[in-house]
Motif scaffolding. Structure first.
Motif, PDB file in Angstrom:
ATOM      1  N   TYR A 243      -6.148   3.703  -0.888  1.00  0.00           N
ATOM      2  CA  TYR A 243      -6.708   3.451  -2.218  1.00  0.00           C
ATOM      3  C   TYR A 243      -5.655   3.653  -3.312  1.00  0.00           C
ATOM      4  O   TYR A 243      -5.675   2.961  -4.334  1.00  0.00           O
ATOM      5  N   LEU A 245      -2.422   3.022  -3.162  1.00  0.00           N
ATOM      6  CA  LEU A 245      -1.545   1.847  -3.229  1.00  0.00           C
ATOM      7  C   LEU A 245      -2.309   0.599  -3.639  1.00  0.00           C
ATOM      8  O   LEU A 245      -1.738  -0.326  -4.216  1.00  0.00           O
ATOM      9  N   GLY A 246      -3.606   0.572  -3.340  1.00  0.00           N
ATOM     10  CA  GLY A 246      -4.421  -0.577  -3.744  1.00  0.00           C
ATOM     11  C   GLY A 246      -4.135  -1.807  -2.906  1.00  0.00           C
ATOM     12  O   GLY A 246      -3.666  -1.729  -1.771  1.00  0.00           O
ATOM     13  N   GLY A 247      -4.417  -2.983  -3.488  1.00  0.00           N
ATOM     14  CA  GLY A 247      -4.242  -4.237  -2.763  1.00  0.00           C
ATOM     15  C   GLY A 247      -5.570  -4.769  -2.260  1.00  0.00           C
ATOM     16  O   GLY A 247      -6.647  -4.261  -2.600  1.00  0.00           O
ATOM     17  N   SER A 248      -5.492  -5.796  -1.440  1.00  0.00           N
ATOM     18  CA  SER A 248      -6.688  -6.411  -0.884  1.00  0.00           C
ATOM     19  C   SER A 248      -7.329  -5.500   0.155  1.00  0.00           C
ATOM     20  O   SER A 248      -6.745  -4.496   0.573  1.00  0.00           O
ATOM     21  N   LYS A 249      -8.512  -5.871   0.591  1.00  0.00           N
ATOM     22  CA  LYS A 249      -9.201  -5.101   1.631  1.00  0.00           C
ATOM     23  C   LYS A 249      -8.358  -5.034   2.895  1.00  0.00           C
ATOM     24  O   LYS A 249      -8.219  -3.968   3.512  1.00  0.00           O
ATOM     25  N   ASP A 250      -7.768  -6.163   3.286  1.00  0.00           N
ATOM     26  CA  ASP A 250      -6.944  -6.201   4.497  1.00  0.00           C
ATOM     27  C   ASP A 250      -5.716  -5.299   4.361  1.00  0.00           C
ATOM     28  O   ASP A 250      -5.309  -4.637   5.332  1.00  0.00           O
ATOM     29  N   GLU A 251      -5.103  -5.287   3.177  1.00  0.00           N
ATOM     30  CA  GLU A 251      -3.928  -4.441   2.951  1.00  0.00           C
ATOM     31  C   GLU A 251      -4.290  -2.959   3.030  1.00  0.00           C
ATOM     32  O   GLU A 251      -3.528  -2.150   3.588  1.00  0.00           O
ATOM     33  N   LYS A 252      -5.433  -2.604   2.487  1.00  0.00           N
ATOM     34  CA  LYS A 252      -5.879  -1.205   2.553  1.00  0.00           C
ATOM     35  C   LYS A 252      -6.140  -0.783   3.991  1.00  0.00           C
ATOM     36  O   LYS A 252      -5.752   0.318   4.405  1.00  0.00           O
ATOM     37  N   TYR A 254      -4.816  -2.095   6.656  1.00  0.00           N
ATOM     38  CA  TYR A 254      -3.512  -2.078   7.329  1.00  0.00           C
ATOM     39  C   TYR A 254      -2.786  -0.755   7.066  1.00  0.00           C
ATOM     40  O   TYR A 254      -2.295  -0.096   7.995  1.00  0.00           O
ATOM     41  N   ASN A 255      -2.714  -0.338   5.803  1.00  0.00           N
ATOM     42  CA  ASN A 255      -2.038   0.913   5.451  1.00  0.00           C
ATOM     43  C   ASN A 255      -2.763   2.125   6.043  1.00  0.00           C
ATOM     44  O   ASN A 255      -2.129   3.081   6.494  1.00  0.00           O
ATOM     45  N   LYS A 307       6.473   5.124  -6.184  1.00  0.00           N
ATOM     46  CA  LYS A 307       5.403   4.967  -7.171  1.00  0.00           C
ATOM     47  C   LYS A 307       5.108   6.303  -7.855  1.00  0.00           C
ATOM     48  O   LYS A 307       4.918   6.365  -9.079  1.00  0.00           O
TER      49      LYS A 307
END
Length: 331
Positions: A243, A245-252, A254-255, A307
Motif C-alpha cells: 500500500y 508503494l501504491g500502483g495497480s491491484k496487480d502491482e500491489k 506482486y510486491n 522514497k
C-alpha cells in the motif's frame, strides 16, 4: 603540512574512464597521477606486495588534506589515525549510497595516507565489503550523473535522518581504527530510530554472499519500517509495503508476494529448515530462483528506502506510527 590520501576501490568504475570530483575527492579508473604517489618514497612505504595488488583495484580516489599551522614535527600518530578515519568514513558512505542507484558490489578496499615531509604513511583497511544480488563482486560502471545522484541522496540522508551528536561511545584506549573495525558494537541498537535500524540491516544484507542468507537479511528492513508490534508480521509488512508503494491491484499483489516469499525463506533458513521446492516463484532451493527473488527484493527495497529518504522520512521517524499504517490501508 600537506597529507595525501588515496582510496582503493573494488567493483566500481566510471563510464568512459573519465575523472569525476566528488566534493574534495577526485575519482578515476586510473592510478592517481599525483607525483607523491609515484615517488620511490611512497612506494617503499607501502611495500612491493601492496604495489602488485593495485592491479586488482577497479578504480581509485584521491584528496589532499592540509594541517593548518602544523609542521611535520607537530603531527602525531593520532592525527594520521583521525584523518584516515574521517576520510574513510566519508568515502565509505558514498560507496554505500551507490547501491541506491542500482544493484552493485562497489566498495572501498583500502585507504592509504601519505605525508612526504613527515616521511610517514598510514594504512586503514576497510571492513565494509559488499556483494551484488548474485553474491558476487562484479564491476559495475557508473556515469557522472549517477555518481552525483548518489552523493545528493547521501547528503539528504545525513541532513534529514542521521542522528547528530556523538555516534559512537568510544572506550578508553580505542583509536578511530578500532572504531572502523567494531563500529556496530559501539553504537547501541536501541538508540537508533527505525530508518537507521533498516539501514543497518541493509548493510548486513549487502555483505552476504550466500543468497538465502542475503534474502533473510533484507526482511528485517521491512520489519523495521512497517511494524510496531510482533503480531501477524509477515502479512503486515507485505500489505503495508504494497500500500505504501501504491500502483495497480496487480502491482500491489506482486510486491506483497515478493515480501511474503522472502519472509518464508528467512524463516526456513534461520530455523535450520530446508527451503521450499514449491512457491509462487518456483523451487527456492535452486540458485537461479534464489537469485531471481533476491533481485526482485533488492530492487523493491531500493524503491522503498529511496522514497522514504527523499520524501517521507518524517513519517517514519517516530517510535509509534500505527495511525500512519492504518491510513495506508484505509485511505
Amino acid at each position: 603540512m600537506e597529507v595525501n590520501v588515496m582510496f582503493r576501490f573494488r567493483a566500481f568504475q566510471l563510464a568512459g574512464g573519465t575523472q569525476v570530483y566528488n566534493y574534495t575527492t577526485s575519482l578515476s579508473n586510473s592510478f592517481p597521477s599525483e607525483e607523491v604517489f609515484l615517488s620511490p618514497d611512497f612506494l617503499s612505504h607501502i611495500g612491493r606486495n601492496r604495489q602488485n595488488s593495485f592491479q586488482k583495484d577497479s578504480s581509485f580516489g584521491y584528496f589532499k588534506n592540509i594541517f593548518v599551522n602544523k609542521t611535520a614535527d607537530d603531527i602525531n600518530e593520532y592525527d594520521y589515525d583521525t584523518t584516515a578515519f574521517m576520510a574513510n568514513e566519508n568515502i565509505n558512505s558514498f560507496m554505500f549510497f551507490l547501491w541506491f542507484i542500482k544493484d552493485c558490489a562497489a566498495h572501498l578496499y583500502e585507504t592509504i595516507l601519505h605525508a612526504p615531509k613527515a616521511d610517514a604513511s598510514f594504512i586503514l583497511s576497510n571492513h565494509e565489503i559488499f556483494t551484488n544480488t548474485h553474491g558476487r563482486q562484479d564491476i559495475e560502471i557508473f556515469t557522472k550523473d549517477e555518481v552525483e545522484s548518489a552523493s545528493r541522496l547521501m547528503n539528504d540522508y545525513r541532513k534529514n535522518i542521521q542522528k547528530t551528536g556523538e555516534i559512537f561511545s568510544i572506550e578508553p584506549g580505542f583509536t578511530f581504527t578500532d572504531v572502523a573495525k567494531y563500529r556496530l558494537n559501539l553504537s547501541p541498537y536501541n538508540n537508533m530510530h527505525r530508518i537507521q535500524r533498516a539501514m543497518t540491516f541493509l548493510n548486513f544484507a549487502r555483505k552476504q554472499s550466500f543468497i538465502p542468507l542475503k534474502i533473510s537479511m533484507y526482511v528485517p528492513i521491512y520489519e523495521c519500517l512497517f511494524t510496531d508490534n510482533e503480531q501477524e508480521i509477515r502479512h503486515k509488512i507485505g500489505e503495508r509495503c504494497a500500500y505504501y508503494l501504491g500502483g495497480s491491484k496487480d502491482e500491489k499483489i506482486y510486491n506483497y508476494n515478493i515480501i511474503k516469499e522472502a519472509y518464508d525463506i528467512r524463516s526456513r533458513i534461520l530455523h535450520g529448515d530446508k527451503l521450499s521446492t514449491k512457491s509462487k516463484f518456483g523451487n527456492t532451493s535452486t540458485k537461479d530462483v534464489q537469485i531471481e527473488i533476491c533481485k526482485k527484493l533488492d530492487n523493491l527495497t531500493r524503491i522503498v528506502l529511496s522514497k522514504i529518504i527523499m520524501h517521507d522520512y518524517e513519517l517514519f521517524l517516530p517510535d509509534k506510527i500505527s495511525n500512519f499504517y492504518d491510513s495506508l490501508i484505509f485511505n
